[in-house]
Enzyme design. Structure first.
Site, mmCIF file in Angstrom:
data_model
loop_
_atom_site.group_PDB
_atom_site.id
_atom_site.type_symbol
_atom_site.label_atom_id
_atom_site.label_comp_id
_atom_site.label_asym_id
_atom_site.label_seq_id
_atom_site.Cartn_x
_atom_site.Cartn_y
_atom_site.Cartn_z
ATOM 1 N N GLY A 110 -61.996 -44.680 16.946
ATOM 2 C CA GLY A 110 -60.730 -44.004 17.261
ATOM 3 C C GLY A 110 -59.698 -44.282 16.188
ATOM 4 O O GLY A 110 -58.779 -45.086 16.397
ATOM 5 N N SER A 168 -58.661 -41.336 13.555
ATOM 6 C CA SER A 168 -57.927 -40.105 13.207
ATOM 7 C C SER A 168 -57.080 -39.605 14.370
ATOM 8 O O SER A 168 -57.458 -39.730 15.539
ATOM 9 C CB SER A 168 -58.895 -38.996 12.819
ATOM 10 O OG SER A 168 -59.712 -39.404 11.772
ATOM 11 N N SER A 203 -65.972 -38.845 17.184
ATOM 12 C CA SER A 203 -67.379 -38.464 17.375
ATOM 13 C C SER A 203 -68.007 -39.304 18.475
ATOM 14 O O SER A 203 -67.876 -40.533 18.480
ATOM 15 C CB SER A 203 -68.184 -38.688 16.094
ATOM 16 O OG SER A 203 -67.621 -37.998 15.026
ATOM 17 N N GLU A 215 -68.102 -47.354 5.440
ATOM 18 C CA GLU A 215 -68.497 -46.003 5.841
ATOM 19 C C GLU A 215 -68.842 -45.172 4.602
ATOM 20 O O GLU A 215 -69.760 -44.366 4.611
ATOM 21 C CB GLU A 215 -67.317 -45.371 6.600
ATOM 22 C CG GLU A 215 -67.682 -44.124 7.372
ATOM 23 C CD GLU A 215 -66.520 -43.619 8.229
ATOM 24 O OE1 GLU A 215 -65.383 -44.086 8.050
ATOM 25 O OE2 GLU A 215 -66.767 -42.743 9.059
HETATM 26 C C1 LIG Z 1 -67.929 -34.363 11.667
HETATM 27 C C2 LIG Z 1 -66.703 -35.232 11.675
HETATM 28 C C3 LIG Z 1 -66.736 -36.417 12.370
HETATM 29 C C4 LIG Z 1 -65.606 -37.215 12.424
HETATM 30 N N1 LIG Z 1 -65.661 -38.351 13.170
HETATM 31 C C5 LIG Z 1 -64.564 -39.117 13.266
HETATM 32 C C6 LIG Z 1 -64.593 -40.269 14.114
HETATM 33 O O1 LIG Z 1 -65.610 -40.579 14.756
HETATM 34 N N2 LIG Z 1 -63.478 -41.016 14.209
HETATM 35 C C7 LIG Z 1 -62.332 -40.710 13.513
HETATM 36 O O2 LIG Z 1 -61.382 -41.456 13.618
HETATM 37 N N3 LIG Z 1 -62.264 -39.606 12.721
HETATM 38 C C8 LIG Z 1 -63.359 -38.808 12.597
HETATM 39 N N4 LIG Z 1 -63.309 -37.666 11.816
HETATM 40 C C9 LIG Z 1 -62.032 -37.281 11.195
HETATM 41 C C10 LIG Z 1 -62.009 -37.392 9.691
HETATM 42 O O3 LIG Z 1 -61.919 -38.731 9.285
HETATM 43 C C11 LIG Z 1 -60.825 -36.536 9.202
HETATM 44 O O4 LIG Z 1 -61.133 -35.190 9.507
HETATM 45 C C12 LIG Z 1 -60.602 -36.685 7.726
HETATM 46 O O5 LIG Z 1 -60.118 -37.959 7.414
HETATM 47 C C13 LIG Z 1 -59.610 -35.623 7.206
HETATM 48 O O6 LIG Z 1 -58.434 -35.655 7.956
HETATM 49 P P1 LIG Z 1 -57.833 -34.311 8.590
HETATM 50 O O7 LIG Z 1 -58.914 -33.582 9.299
HETATM 51 O O8 LIG Z 1 -56.617 -34.706 9.355
HETATM 52 O O9 LIG Z 1 -57.421 -33.398 7.336
HETATM 53 P P2 LIG Z 1 -56.129 -33.584 6.439
HETATM 54 O O10 LIG Z 1 -55.952 -35.008 6.075
HETATM 55 O O11 LIG Z 1 -54.989 -32.880 7.096
HETATM 56 O O12 LIG Z 1 -56.562 -32.775 5.134
HETATM 57 C C14 LIG Z 1 -56.532 -31.344 5.065
HETATM 58 C C15 LIG Z 1 -56.864 -30.947 3.623
HETATM 59 O O13 LIG Z 1 -55.880 -31.476 2.725
HETATM 60 C C16 LIG Z 1 -56.494 -32.263 1.719
HETATM 61 N N5 LIG Z 1 -55.650 -33.429 1.409
HETATM 62 C C17 LIG Z 1 -55.038 -34.254 2.299
HETATM 63 N N6 LIG Z 1 -54.372 -35.227 1.642
HETATM 64 C C18 LIG Z 1 -54.571 -35.010 0.319
HETATM 65 C C19 LIG Z 1 -54.170 -35.699 -0.863
HETATM 66 N N7 LIG Z 1 -53.412 -36.810 -0.818
HETATM 67 N N8 LIG Z 1 -54.594 -35.216 -2.063
HETATM 68 C C20 LIG Z 1 -55.355 -34.102 -2.129
HETATM 69 N N9 LIG Z 1 -55.779 -33.405 -1.028
HETATM 70 C C21 LIG Z 1 -55.394 -33.845 0.167
HETATM 71 C C22 LIG Z 1 -57.799 -32.732 2.320
HETATM 72 O O14 LIG Z 1 -58.764 -33.031 1.313
HETATM 73 C C23 LIG Z 1 -58.209 -31.520 3.149
HETATM 74 O O15 LIG Z 1 -58.855 -30.570 2.341
HETATM 75 C C24 LIG Z 1 -64.413 -36.845 11.735
HETATM 76 C C25 LIG Z 1 -64.381 -35.636 11.028
HETATM 77 C C26 LIG Z 1 -65.499 -34.828 11.002
HETATM 78 C C27 LIG Z 1 -65.416 -33.520 10.248
#
Ligand SMILES: Cc1cc2nc3c(=O)[nH]c(=O)nc-3n(C[C@H](O)[C@H](O)[C@H](O)COP(=O)(O)OP(=O)(O)OC[C@H]3O[C@@H](n4cnc5c(N)ncnc54)[C@H](O)[C@@H]3O)c2cc1C
Length: 397
Positions: free
Chosen positions: A133, A135, A167, A250
């Site tokens: 937990g 994100s 997840s 990870e």
């Molecule tokens: C299949 C899957 C399983 C997951 N499982 C877990 C889980 O079990 N537990 C958990 O806690 N999280 C989990 N996640 C979440 C995952 O860690 C986040 O989706 C990831 O860190 C991206 O964050 P966000 O989705 O908020 O996108 P954002 O951070 O909002 O990013 C959106 C876009 O902006 C870009 N971006 C953001 N900041 C920057 C920067 N500084 N420079 C350049 N580009 C940037 C990113 O690359 C992306 O393309 C999972 C995600 C997926 C897809």
């Protein structure tokens, strides 16, 4: 069924445990769990837990954990030997990889002795499945912006807030929960890590369906959730250090078997197509060069993993270098998945069962691969880390 360990080696021995692991897997992996065979029914969580508990009894899981916590007390080299053999099989991914590969190492690093004795054997024996937990809706790449609040009270901690993309939360009994004790402006200061029981009153888990039809993702809401003090991991200020350690594991060593599993997927695609006159030309002529490229990438990936393991054995930290294998693996595997989907889309409509099995597997891999460049840190974030922390480029700042 009684079962003894597959590994007849003492912790002090240096010979490879790979051949013993391979022999055990060859003799014991059930057809019903082989992803290279057509399955009428997908294995249930209970089937997977049974299988993973058997892997543990055989000594193939928790190999590096101390014997006092249910492990085998072997070194990282043995873990790599076993990972290669696990990767060479078409078995499903663990339903408890977060417990075994993220929560376990963090508990060993910051947990109290009573927590280690309580939590760790339960992970290996599959009595506890863990989720992560971290994100939140406004804190993914920028994890230090998380808002879920933990307030200290006489009973322990009271937690309010929301997580997303958790997840496997609906199948989990514990959550590695990151929350903050101060204000959002404190950023990475004042973050605290918990081993939360997911059946605690006030925890509301809602599944989200993903494009592969699975419901493994969840949103998790916390409404005045009381967490006892004894389920806090480390000190209230250790949360950020522990979380970044989780993320580096990870990225670098989690699912160490990946490159060998990737090779198993490539070999499955190539051998199934080559064995059938209707599809042989696809792999032997039309896509031969692209498939050769994939094979080169797999060898490079194996080299990355072996180098990392060597470096860890020499006592080095993973640090930002964990971004290299994460970036390379996710991009290479996603490209393979796109290529594989293109190949199987050219199969004849009246295809045989072996072709049907490979098509189903490649379609599934394609769906899952879409997320590989997002989770554990997106591609853009990995590039930023490599630019800033390895190449020391200041990126305009
Ligand atoms: C299949 C899957 C399983 C997951 N499982 C877990 C889980 O079990 N537990 C958990 O806690 N999280 C989990 N996640 C979440 C995952 O860690 C986040 O989706 C990831 O860190 C991206 O964050 P966000 O989705 O908020 O996108 P954002 O951070 O909002 O990013 C959106 C876009 O902006 C870009 N971006 C953001 N900041 C920057 C920067 N500084 N420079 C350049 N580009 C940037 C990113 O690359 C992306 O393309 C999972 C995600 C997926 C897809």
């Amino acid at each position: 069924m009684t079962q003894t360990s597959a590994l007849a080696v003492a912790p002090s021995e240096t010979r490879s445990v790979g051949p013993q692991a391979r022999a055990w897997l060859d003799a014991n992996l059930p057809d019903a769990l082989r992803e290279d065979m057509l399955q009428d029914n997908k294995p249930t969580v209970a089937d997977l837990c049974d299988w993973e508990a058997r892997l543990h009894k055989a000594g193939l899981v928790g190999s590096t954990w101390p014997e006092a916590y249910g492990g085998r007390g072997l070194g990282l080299r043995a873990h790599l030997d076993i990972s290669r053999e696990i990767g060479r099989t078409p078995m499903p991914e663990s339903v408890n990889s977060i417990g075994k590969e993220l929560a376990g190492p963090i508990i060993m690093a910051v947990g109290r002795e009573d927590q280690k004795l309580d939590y760790l054997p339960a992970i290996l024996e599959m009595r506890d499945i863990w989720c992560q937990g971290f994100s939140e809706p406004n804190a993914g790449s920028d994890l230090a912006g998380l808002r879920t609040k933990a307030e200290k009270t006489a009973d322990g901690w009271v937690v309010n807030g929301q997580k997303i993309w958790t997840s496997g939360a609906s199948k989990s009994s514990r959550c590695l929960l990151l929350a903050r004790t101060g204000s959002v402006e404190d950023r990475h200061r004042g973050l605290v890590l918990f081993a939360l029981r997911t059946d605690t009153p006030g925890v509301d888990i809602r599944e989200i369906q993903s494009i592969d039809g699975e419901r493994s993702f969840c949103e998790v809401f916390f409404n005045n959730v009381v967490i006892p003090e004894e389920d806090m991991l480390g000190s209230p200020d250790e949360g950020w250090a522990a979380a970044t350690r989780v993320l580096s594991i990870e990225r670098a060593t989690n699912r160490m078997h990946r490159s060998w599993r990737f090779e198993n997927q490539l070999n499955h695609l190539v051998s199934a197509c080559a064995a059938n006159p209707a599809t042989r030309k696809l792999v032997e002529v039309d896509y031969a060069r692209q498939l050769a490229d994939v094979s080169v990438n797999i060898d490079l990936l194996k080299g990355h993993v072996e180098t990392l393991v060597g470096s860890l054995i020499d006592g080095n930290e993973i640090g930002p270098r964990g971004s290299l294998p994460k970036l390379f693996w996710s991009e290479a595997h996603q490209n393979f998945a796109t290529l594989a989907l293109e190949i199987v889309s050219r199969f004849p409509p009246d295809m045989s069962d072996p072709l049907r099995a490979v098509r189903r597997r490649m379609e599934d891999i394609y769906m899952k691969a879409r997320a590989e460049t997002i989770y554990a840190g997106t591609t853009e974030i990995q590039l930023g880390i490599i630019a800033k922390r390895i190449l020391k480029l200041n990126q305009g700042k």
